[in-house]
Structures are given as C-alpha cells and as structure tokens.
Scaffold this motif. Structure first.
Motif, PDB file in Angstrom:
ATOM      1  N   CYS A   1       0.825  -1.211   0.000  1.00  0.00           N
ATOM      2  CA  CYS A   1       0.000   0.000   0.000  1.00  0.00           C
ATOM      3  C   CYS A   1       0.861   1.263   0.000  1.00  0.00           C
ATOM      4  CB  CYS A   1      -0.939   0.001   1.204  1.00  0.00           C
ATOM      5  SG  CYS A   1      -2.281  -1.211   1.082  1.00  0.00           S
ATOM      6  N   SER A   2       2.047   1.174   0.555  1.00  0.00           N
ATOM      7  CA  SER A   2       2.940   2.331   0.541  1.00  0.00           C
ATOM      8  C   SER A   2       3.605   2.524  -0.817  1.00  0.00           C
ATOM      9  CB  SER A   2       4.023   2.169   1.615  1.00  0.00           C
ATOM     10  OG  SER A   2       4.910   1.109   1.295  1.00  0.00           O
ATOM     11  N   ARG A   3       3.432   1.567  -1.725  1.00  0.00           N
ATOM     12  CA  ARG A   3       4.045   1.645  -3.049  1.00  0.00           C
ATOM     13  C   ARG A   3       2.996   1.832  -4.151  1.00  0.00           C
ATOM     14  NH1 ARG A   3       9.416  -0.103  -2.982  1.00  0.00           N
ATOM     15  NH2 ARG A   3      10.078  -0.939  -0.978  1.00  0.00           N
ATOM     16  N   GLY A   4       1.834   2.373  -3.784  1.00  0.00           N
ATOM     17  CA  GLY A   4       0.844   2.707  -4.791  1.00  0.00           C
ATOM     18  C   GLY A   4      -0.302   1.743  -4.932  1.00  0.00           C
ATOM     19  N   TYR A   5      -0.348   0.704  -4.107  1.00  0.00           N
ATOM     20  CA  TYR A   5      -1.452  -0.249  -4.153  1.00  0.00           C
ATOM     21  C   TYR A   5      -2.514   0.141  -3.127  1.00  0.00           C
ATOM     22  CZ  TYR A   5       1.525  -3.209  -7.044  1.00  0.00           C
ATOM     23  OH  TYR A   5       2.324  -3.689  -8.055  1.00  0.00           O
ATOM     24  N   VAL A   6      -3.754  -0.284  -3.367  1.00  0.00           N
ATOM     25  CA  VAL A   6      -4.867   0.043  -2.492  1.00  0.00           C
ATOM     26  C   VAL A   6      -5.591  -1.247  -2.136  1.00  0.00           C
ATOM     27  CG1 VAL A   6      -6.911   1.478  -2.156  1.00  0.00           C
ATOM     28  CG2 VAL A   6      -5.099   2.246  -3.689  1.00  0.00           C
ATOM     29  N   LEU A   7      -5.905  -1.420  -0.860  1.00  0.00           N
ATOM     30  CA  LEU A   7      -6.609  -2.608  -0.393  1.00  0.00           C
ATOM     31  C   LEU A   7      -8.068  -2.270  -0.113  1.00  0.00           C
ATOM     32  CD1 LEU A   7      -6.461  -5.591   0.617  1.00  0.00           C
ATOM     33  CD2 LEU A   7      -6.083  -4.647   2.894  1.00  0.00           C
ATOM     34  N   PHE A   8      -8.974  -3.083  -0.663  1.00  0.00           N
ATOM     35  CA  PHE A   8     -10.414  -2.948  -0.420  1.00  0.00           C
ATOM     36  C   PHE A   8     -10.909  -4.236   0.204  1.00  0.00           C
ATOM     37  CE2 PHE A   8      -9.266  -0.291  -3.975  1.00  0.00           C
ATOM     38  CZ  PHE A   8      -9.917   0.900  -3.727  1.00  0.00           C
TER      39      PHE A   8
ATOM     40  N   PRO B   1      -0.566  -0.754  -9.691  1.00  0.00           N
ATOM     41  CA  PRO B   1      -0.012  -0.578 -11.042  1.00  0.00           C
ATOM     42  C   PRO B   1       0.092  -1.866 -11.840  1.00  0.00           C
ATOM     43  CG  PRO B   1       1.285   0.613  -9.406  1.00  0.00           C
ATOM     44  CD  PRO B   1       0.333  -0.241  -8.646  1.00  0.00           C
ATOM     45  N   THR B   2       0.186  -3.027 -11.192  1.00  0.00           N
ATOM     46  CA  THR B   2       0.336  -4.288 -11.915  1.00  0.00           C
ATOM     47  C   THR B   2      -0.955  -5.076 -11.998  1.00  0.00           C
ATOM     48  OG1 THR B   2       1.089  -5.340  -9.866  1.00  0.00           O
ATOM     49  CG2 THR B   2       2.781  -4.506 -11.366  1.00  0.00           C
ATOM     50  N   GLY B   3      -2.093  -4.428 -11.769  1.00  0.00           N
ATOM     51  CA  GLY B   3      -3.360  -5.112 -11.934  1.00  0.00           C
ATOM     52  C   GLY B   3      -4.177  -5.176 -10.664  1.00  0.00           C
ATOM     53  N   VAL B   4      -5.213  -5.995 -10.724  1.00  0.00           N
ATOM     54  CA  VAL B   4      -6.137  -6.179  -9.604  1.00  0.00           C
ATOM     55  C   VAL B   4      -6.036  -7.631  -9.149  1.00  0.00           C
ATOM     56  CG1 VAL B   4      -8.533  -6.030  -8.845  1.00  0.00           C
ATOM     57  CG2 VAL B   4      -7.664  -4.403 -10.534  1.00  0.00           C
ATOM     58  N   PHE B   5      -5.892  -7.835  -7.840  1.00  0.00           N
ATOM     59  CA  PHE B   5      -5.665  -9.162  -7.286  1.00  0.00           C
ATOM     60  C   PHE B   5      -6.765  -9.493  -6.274  1.00  0.00           C
ATOM     61  CE2 PHE B   5      -1.723  -7.270  -8.582  1.00  0.00           C
ATOM     62  CZ  PHE B   5      -1.022  -8.281  -9.205  1.00  0.00           C
ATOM     63  N   CYS B   6      -7.405 -10.646  -6.466  1.00  0.00           N
ATOM     64  CA  CYS B   6      -8.358 -11.164  -5.478  1.00  0.00           C
ATOM     65  C   CYS B   6      -7.573 -12.015  -4.488  1.00  0.00           C
ATOM     66  CB  CYS B   6      -9.428 -12.007  -6.162  1.00  0.00           C
ATOM     67  SG  CYS B   6     -10.667 -11.052  -7.033  1.00  0.00           S
ATOM     68  N   LEU B   7      -7.453 -11.544  -3.256  1.00  0.00           N
ATOM     69  CA  LEU B   7      -6.640 -12.220  -2.246  1.00  0.00           C
ATOM     70  C   LEU B   7      -7.503 -13.182  -1.436  1.00  0.00           C
ATOM     71  CD1 LEU B   7      -4.434  -9.296  -0.894  1.00  0.00           C
ATOM     72  CD2 LEU B   7      -3.959 -10.879  -2.763  1.00  0.00           C
TER      73      LEU B   7
ATOM     74  N   HIS C   1       0.496  -4.089 -16.608  1.00  0.00           N
ATOM     75  CA  HIS C   1       0.617  -2.717 -16.111  1.00  0.00           C
ATOM     76  C   HIS C   1      -0.702  -1.988 -16.358  1.00  0.00           C
ATOM     77  CE1 HIS C   1       4.914  -2.916 -15.245  1.00  0.00           C
ATOM     78  NE2 HIS C   1       5.054  -3.575 -16.387  1.00  0.00           N
ATOM     79  N   MET C   2      -1.253  -1.416 -15.309  1.00  0.00           N
ATOM     80  CA  MET C   2      -2.529  -0.722 -15.396  1.00  0.00           C
ATOM     81  C   MET C   2      -2.277   0.781 -15.475  1.00  0.00           C
ATOM     82  SD  MET C   2      -5.974  -1.483 -13.194  1.00  0.00           S
ATOM     83  CE  MET C   2      -5.199  -1.187 -11.604  1.00  0.00           C
ATOM     84  N   GLU C   3      -2.959   1.425 -16.382  1.00  0.00           N
ATOM     85  CA  GLU C   3      -2.792   2.860 -16.578  1.00  0.00           C
ATOM     86  C   GLU C   3      -3.426   3.632 -15.424  1.00  0.00           C
ATOM     87  OE1 GLU C   3      -4.404   3.909 -20.318  1.00  0.00           O
ATOM     88  OE2 GLU C   3      -3.046   2.615 -21.482  1.00  0.00           O
ATOM     89  N   PRO C   4      -2.929   4.862 -15.157  1.00  0.00           N
ATOM     90  CA  PRO C   4      -3.476   5.647 -14.049  1.00  0.00           C
ATOM     91  C   PRO C   4      -4.978   5.881 -14.163  1.00  0.00           C
ATOM     92  CG  PRO C   4      -1.390   6.583 -14.783  1.00  0.00           C
ATOM     93  CD  PRO C   4      -1.730   5.502 -15.753  1.00  0.00           C
ATOM     94  N   ARG C   5      -5.498   6.131 -15.381  1.00  0.00           N
ATOM     95  CA  ARG C   5      -6.938   6.376 -15.508  1.00  0.00           C
ATOM     96  C   ARG C   5      -7.734   5.124 -15.165  1.00  0.00           C
ATOM     97  NH1 ARG C   5      -8.729   4.410 -20.384  1.00  0.00           N
ATOM     98  NH2 ARG C   5      -7.125   3.839 -21.906  1.00  0.00           N
TER      99      ARG C   5
END
Length: 276
Positions: A117-124, A142-148, A247-251
């Motif tokens: 999360c400190s490197r640009g990832y967000v946890l929901f 930035p590298t996609g969406v992950f279902c944990l 790689h996921m774009e900012p938009r």
C-alpha cells in the motif's frame, strides 16, 4: 474503510486518501482467541479464590475445634492442586504455540500488504459482486487487480515443510493435498470481480486470483510454468504482486478504485428498517 462522503476533485487526492486507509486484511482481535483468554482469566481468578477460601476454612476449623496443625493432608491438597495446574499448563502449551505462530503469520501478512500500500497499491475489503456474493479482499495497483484469498494452515513440528504448487488443480504439503480447494475459491472470486468490472465497462482490466498462505513457503513445480492462480506465502507476496507483466494505466486505476470503493461500501452499509 472510511472515506469522505464527497468525491475528490483530483486523482492525486483520491489515491492519497485511499492509500491512507488502515489496512485490515486480517482482524487482529480474533473472537475465539479473545473468548479463550477471558475464560482462562475467569478460571484463574476462581482457582485463586478457591484456594484462599480453603485456607480460610482450615483456619476457622482449627479455631472452632481447637485442633493442632495437620500439615500432612494440607500438603497433600497443595500437591494435588499443583499437579492439576501443571497438567492444565502442559495441555495448553501446544495451543499457545499454534496461536503464537498464527499471530506471527498474521503480522507478517499485514506487514507485506502495508508495504504494498505504501508503493501505490490500495486494499479494499468486503467487496461484493453484482449478485451479492462476497469477494473478500481486493488489492489494486499498477500491476493489476488481485483477489486475495488468505488461508491459515497450522504447521506441524517439521518447520521445513513447504507447499508445492504442482499444477492448476492441486496444492500439496508433502504427500497431502490442501483441503477445501483454495484455488477454486480464488477463481470464483476473480470471476465475480470481472463481472463487476464488465458492468461498468472495465472489462479490459486484468483480474488475477491469488491465494496467500501466511507463515508458509510456496514452491512451484519445475515443469509447471503457467499458473492460472498465483500461490504465495507472506514473504513472497510483494514480489509476486509487483513482478507481474501486467501494467494498469493511471486512468484505469482511478476508475477501478472508485468502483471498488462503492462495492466495499455496499458490503458494510446496514440495511434500513422498513417503514411501518
């Protein structure tokens, strides 16, 4: 997750507020563990009270009957209580070792997620699908969406055991298969998340199912090179997430974050009572 009620005016502010969210992938206050601690305290206090009452009763009996001290049976009683206490401690120690390992595994997992999360990832957390199914925890970055899908497995005495990701259908610990098929659970969660994205026109966003085994090391079979589900331990989680070729774009990140925010809010908003 607590977010402001109004939309952020800019993408930077939105992502900053999302990343400032307190990571709670794992609830530290496990209900069963907390209840066991409270029950243990109650038993401890009751035992101390019983011992004190017995000593007081002995003294009252000696005063009333005017009898001389009788250390033999008093010492026998004390020895019996000591043996019982030692037996209870001996039975509890293995459980404490398991709980300590689980707590350490939880701490390591939280640390890995917080570092991401400190490197640009967000946890929901608490994300729900359009059909109302719980999708659990979702990590976007930035590298996609992950279902944990975290799975906590108790370890035996052999701490060198590893989880073997042999193929897309099975996970093994030695010659034993991991039960309940966690990879299929991750696939179903990823499918539900993709359906959610498709309804909002985000069907091009990559969704990666992932199973995390806190406290374990995971190795992949040498002849297995194309896993459908990423399987990792807590120590390899960050590397596995950041090393994907996607790689996921900012938009896209902004649109995904807003959508997951709504889905996570919907999961925790209590239903209002019906009007009479």
């Amino acid at each position: 997750m607590a977010f402001p009620s109004t939309r952020s005016a800019g993408a930077t502010r939105l992502l900053t507020e999302l990343n400032a969210t307190r990571v709670s992938l794992i609830d530290e206050r496990n209900g069963g563990e907390r209840r066991a601690q409270l029950v243990g305290r109650v038993a401890e206090y009751l035992l101390v009270a019983l011992i004190v009452l017995v000593i007081a009763g002995i003294e009252v009996g000696r005063w009333y009957f005017r009898t001389p001290p009788q250390p033999v049976w008093v010492c026998a009683f004390a020895a019996g209580v000591s043996v019982y206490a030692a037996l209870r401690v001996w039975l509890i120690l293995p459980q404490l070792r398991v709980l300590n390992r689980e707590r350490e595994s939880t701490r390591l997992l939280r640390s890995a997620v917080e570092n991401l999360c400190s490197r640009g990832y967000v946890l929901f957390e608490g994300v729900t699908s359009p059909r109302g199914w719980s999708l659990g925890s979702v990590l976007a970055g930035p590298t996609g969406v992950f279902c944990l899908v975290p799975r906590f497995l108790p370890r035996g005495r052999d701490l060198t055991e590893r989880i073997l990701h042999a193929d897309n259908a099975s996970l093994k610990i030695g010659d034993r298969e991991v039960m309940a098929d966690p990879m299929e659970q991750a696939r179903r969660a990823a499918t539900g998340l993709y359906e959610l994205f498709a309804l909002e026109g985000l069907d091009t966003v990559p969704v990666q199912p992932m199973v995390v085994f806190p406290g374990w090391s995971v190795e992949q079979a040498a002849d297995f090179t194309d896993p459908e589900v990423l399987v990792t331990g807590d120590q390899e989680l960050e590397q596995a997430v950041r090393s994907t070729a996607i790689h996921m774009e900012p938009r896209q990140m902004i649109a995904v974050s807003e959508l997951l925010e709504k889905a996570a809010r919907r999961a925790v908003v209590p239903s209002l009572p019906e009007a009479p």
